[in-house]
Motif scaffolding. Structure first.
Motif, mmCIF file in Angstrom:
data_model
loop_
_atom_site.group_PDB
_atom_site.id
_atom_site.type_symbol
_atom_site.label_atom_id
_atom_site.label_comp_id
_atom_site.label_asym_id
_atom_site.label_seq_id
_atom_site.Cartn_x
_atom_site.Cartn_y
_atom_site.Cartn_z
ATOM 1 N N GLY A 14 -57.499 57.319 45.099
ATOM 2 C CA GLY A 14 -58.195 58.313 45.918
ATOM 3 C C GLY A 14 -59.326 59.027 45.205
ATOM 4 N N SER A 15 -59.707 58.538 44.016
ATOM 5 C CA SER A 15 -60.745 59.248 43.252
ATOM 6 C C SER A 15 -62.157 58.870 43.686
ATOM 7 C CB SER A 15 -60.569 58.980 41.751
ATOM 8 O OG SER A 15 -60.617 57.595 41.502
ATOM 9 N N GLY A 16 -62.261 57.892 44.606
ATOM 10 C CA GLY A 16 -63.581 57.568 45.151
ATOM 11 C C GLY A 16 -64.212 56.313 44.589
ATOM 12 N N LYS A 17 -63.417 55.446 43.995
ATOM 13 C CA LYS A 17 -63.981 54.227 43.401
ATOM 14 C C LYS A 17 -64.531 53.288 44.474
ATOM 15 C CE LYS A 17 -60.044 53.225 41.484
ATOM 16 N NZ LYS A 17 -59.228 54.363 41.986
ATOM 17 N N SER A 18 -63.694 53.005 45.490
ATOM 18 C CA SER A 18 -64.173 52.094 46.542
ATOM 19 C C SER A 18 -65.333 52.726 47.290
ATOM 20 C CB SER A 18 -63.052 51.778 47.539
ATOM 21 O OG SER A 18 -62.019 51.111 46.884
ATOM 22 N N THR A 19 -65.252 54.023 47.526
ATOM 23 C CA THR A 19 -66.337 54.724 48.221
ATOM 24 C C THR A 19 -67.641 54.579 47.431
ATOM 25 O OG1 THR A 19 -64.724 56.302 49.082
ATOM 26 C CG2 THR A 19 -67.034 56.996 49.118
ATOM 27 N N THR A 20 -67.555 54.734 46.127
ATOM 28 C CA THR A 20 -68.745 54.605 45.277
ATOM 29 C C THR A 20 -69.284 53.179 45.320
ATOM 30 O OG1 THR A 20 -67.914 56.356 43.845
ATOM 31 C CG2 THR A 20 -69.582 54.895 42.894
ATOM 32 N N ALA A 21 -68.377 52.197 45.205
ATOM 33 C CA ALA A 21 -68.808 50.795 45.216
ATOM 34 C C ALA A 21 -69.452 50.460 46.561
ATOM 35 C CB ALA A 21 -67.614 49.880 44.954
ATOM 36 N N ARG A 22 -68.838 50.948 47.638
ATOM 37 C CA ARG A 22 -69.364 50.640 48.973
ATOM 38 C C ARG A 22 -70.705 51.327 49.222
ATOM 39 N NH1 ARG A 22 -65.637 49.136 52.924
ATOM 40 N NH2 ARG A 22 -65.977 50.980 54.194
ATOM 41 N N LEU A 60 -80.500 46.718 39.258
ATOM 42 C CA LEU A 60 -80.232 46.144 40.580
ATOM 43 C C LEU A 60 -79.977 47.269 41.577
ATOM 44 C CD1 LEU A 60 -77.814 43.296 39.416
ATOM 45 C CD2 LEU A 60 -80.203 43.048 40.135
ATOM 46 N N VAL A 61 -79.236 48.280 41.113
ATOM 47 C CA VAL A 61 -78.933 49.440 41.963
ATOM 48 C C VAL A 61 -79.020 50.696 41.101
ATOM 49 C CG1 VAL A 61 -77.170 50.578 43.404
ATOM 50 C CG2 VAL A 61 -77.300 48.084 43.373
ATOM 51 N N GLU A 62 -79.649 51.704 41.642
ATOM 52 C CA GLU A 62 -79.666 53.024 40.976
ATOM 53 C C GLU A 62 -79.142 54.063 41.964
ATOM 54 O OE1 GLU A 62 -83.585 52.723 38.033
ATOM 55 O OE2 GLU A 62 -83.657 53.973 39.811
ATOM 56 N N MET A 63 -78.103 54.754 41.569
ATOM 57 C CA MET A 63 -77.557 55.835 42.419
ATOM 58 C C MET A 63 -77.841 57.149 41.706
ATOM 59 S SD MET A 63 -73.859 54.103 43.214
ATOM 60 C CE MET A 63 -73.442 55.059 44.670
ATOM 61 N N ARG A 64 -78.391 58.079 42.428
ATOM 62 C CA ARG A 64 -78.689 59.379 41.831
ATOM 63 C C ARG A 64 -78.175 60.492 42.741
ATOM 64 N NH1 ARG A 64 -78.929 56.633 38.251
ATOM 65 N NH2 ARG A 64 -80.691 55.956 36.997
ATOM 66 N N GLY A 65 -77.265 61.271 42.211
ATOM 67 C CA GLY A 65 -76.734 62.424 42.940
ATOM 68 C C GLY A 65 -76.085 62.055 44.269
ATOM 69 N N VAL A 66 -75.442 60.875 44.304
ATOM 70 C CA VAL A 66 -74.904 60.390 45.579
ATOM 71 C C VAL A 66 -73.613 61.120 45.962
ATOM 72 C CG1 VAL A 66 -73.830 58.366 46.687
ATOM 73 C CG2 VAL A 66 -76.008 58.139 45.469
ATOM 74 N N GLY A 111 -72.210 63.764 43.475
ATOM 75 C CA GLY A 111 -72.906 63.767 42.181
ATOM 76 C C GLY A 111 -72.777 62.462 41.415
ATOM 77 N N ILE A 112 -72.755 61.335 42.136
ATOM 78 C CA ILE A 112 -72.603 60.046 41.432
ATOM 79 C C ILE A 112 -73.966 59.563 40.933
ATOM 80 C CG2 ILE A 112 -71.876 57.626 41.634
ATOM 81 C CD1 ILE A 112 -69.542 59.571 42.001
ATOM 82 N N ASP A 113 -74.066 59.412 39.624
ATOM 83 C CA ASP A 113 -75.249 58.824 38.984
ATOM 84 C C ASP A 113 -74.792 57.536 38.315
ATOM 85 O OD1 ASP A 113 -76.905 60.962 39.611
ATOM 86 O OD2 ASP A 113 -76.372 62.046 37.776
ATOM 87 N N HIS A 153 -65.995 62.855 41.328
ATOM 88 C CA HIS A 153 -67.312 62.975 40.707
ATOM 89 C C HIS A 153 -67.228 62.129 39.429
ATOM 90 C CE1 HIS A 153 -64.713 65.847 38.706
ATOM 91 N NE2 HIS A 153 -65.473 65.668 37.639
ATOM 92 N N VAL A 154 -68.338 61.970 38.721
ATOM 93 C CA VAL A 154 -68.260 61.220 37.465
ATOM 94 C C VAL A 154 -67.691 62.152 36.408
ATOM 95 C CG1 VAL A 154 -69.546 59.998 35.670
ATOM 96 C CG2 VAL A 154 -70.179 59.709 38.069
ATOM 97 N N CYS A 155 -66.484 61.801 35.976
ATOM 98 C CA CYS A 155 -65.806 62.639 34.982
ATOM 99 C C CYS A 155 -66.391 62.359 33.595
ATOM 100 C CB CYS A 155 -64.325 62.332 35.123
ATOM 101 S SG CYS A 155 -63.332 62.351 33.702
#
Ligand SMILES: Nc1ncnc2c1ncn2[C@@H]1O[C@H](COP(=O)(O)OP(=O)(O)OP(=O)(O)O)[C@@H](O)[C@H]1O
Length: 306
Positions: free
Chosen positions: A48-56, A12-18, A30-32, A205-207
């Motif tokens: 503050g680790s960027g979860k909502s930012t990633t989801a949005r 449905l969604v592919e994120m690469r190096g976001v 670097g979100i994949d 980033h993705v840990c």
């Protein structure tokens, strides 16, 4: 570039190096991530680790500053944000909440509320709802759009331990019945739904990412959350022969509904605590306060994580 379809047929969604940069700093980089139909992905990580930012970014509310986000054509998204801007001083019924921003027929609203187990609360005031009921109302509102992808940012906030378990059950039921993809955000590490297919652990980033079990045992995850990390990521899974409905009644596996779950033949009588259970407590609603308090340290047995 950003509106190209995903490369994988089921994605449905592919994120690469976001990466998302605001006010001169990278919020995430670097979100994949791939969200697929019928799968549950949970983003975890500290505040503050960027979860909502990633989801949005995944759903297109935020434009990435680097990388690509590919979304399936005509993707319908149901989004429950972490915070709602609602004026709580004004009266607002649950059924009105359902149609605040999108029109829907009364029967669709009733069906959505019934689906999440709060059909009886349609005319209640929103500010009278419990934390769990409110989250169910928001879930019903997101489902009105018949989404291909449900994005739930902290869906168990304000919900106690037993309510959290019940909500996770509901979310995985919805995935099973609707076949939609689900992206969950949770900063609460103590319970991750075992039916989560992929846990993505973020820290700007993705840990690490993988099944709940593999993330819990990952050195990167343990470094980030400390020595007790593997213990605190308890994987919640169970099989039970009855469900506690939000209105207090109990539905048994055979479909019958009763006011309580006293052990009777065919109900608890048939309940096998050894064969069917892979957790320490029987059902969230039955967890004693001590069990609930210890939930952070209960390490459940290996479960099928789909
Ligand atoms: N528009 C913005 N401008 C500048 N900084 C921002 C903006 N939006 C978010 N941030 C910062 O980006 C970081 C990541 O925020 P985000 O909300 O994605 O984290 P989170 O992991 O969801 O956190 P929480 O668990 O607290 O909800 C935070 O430090 C936040 O203050």
């Amino acid at each position: 570039m950003r509106h190209q379809p995903p490369t994988e047929p089921n994605a449905l969604v592919e994120m690469r190096g976001v990466g998302v940069r605001r006010s001169g700093r990278w919020l995430v980089r670097g979100i994949d991530l791939t969200l697929r139909r019928g799968e549950i992905v949970t983003l975890i990580g500290p505040n503050g680790s960027g979860k909502s930012t990633t989801a949005r970014s995944a759903i297109g509310v935020l434009a990435p500053d680097e990388g690509t986000v590919r979304r399936a054509a005509k993707l319908t998204i149901g989004y429950v944000p972490q915070k709602l801007s609602i004026d709580w001083t004004l009266p607002l019924s649950v059924e009105r909440l359902m149609t605040l921003t999108n029109p829907a027929t009364r029967s669709a609203v009733e069906a959505a509320l019934a689906r999440v187990g709060i059909g009886h609360l349609a005319r209640s005031e929103v500010h009278h709802l419990s934390g769990g009921e409110f989250q169910r109302a928001l879930l019903a509102r997101a489902m009105l759009r018949k989404p291909d992808l449900l994005v739930l940012d902290e869906p168990v906030q304000g919900v106690d331990f037993s309510g959290e378990v019940a909500l996770y059950d509901l979310i995985s039921d919805i995935r099973d019945s609707e076949g939609c993809g689900i992206l969950l955000v949770s900063h609460d590490l103590h319970v991750v739904m075992a039916k989560t297919d992929t846990v993505v652990c973020l820290n700007g980033h993705v840990c690490c990412q993988g099944s709940p079990q593999s993330v819990a045992s990952s050195p990167a995850y343990q470094r980030m959350f400390g020595p007790r990390a593997a213990e605190t990521l308890a994987i919640y899974a169970h099989h039970h022969d009855h469900a506690h409905l939000p209105d207090g009644r109990v539905r048994f596996a055979d479909g019958t509904i009763d006011d309580e779950c006293t052990p009777v033949a065919g109900h608890h009588g048939a309940h096998d605590h050894h064969a069917g259970h892979d957790h320490h407590h029987h059902h969230g609603s039955h967890a004693t306060p001590a069990e609930a308090e210890n939930a952070g340290t209960i390490r459940k047995e290996p479960v099928d994580a789909r």
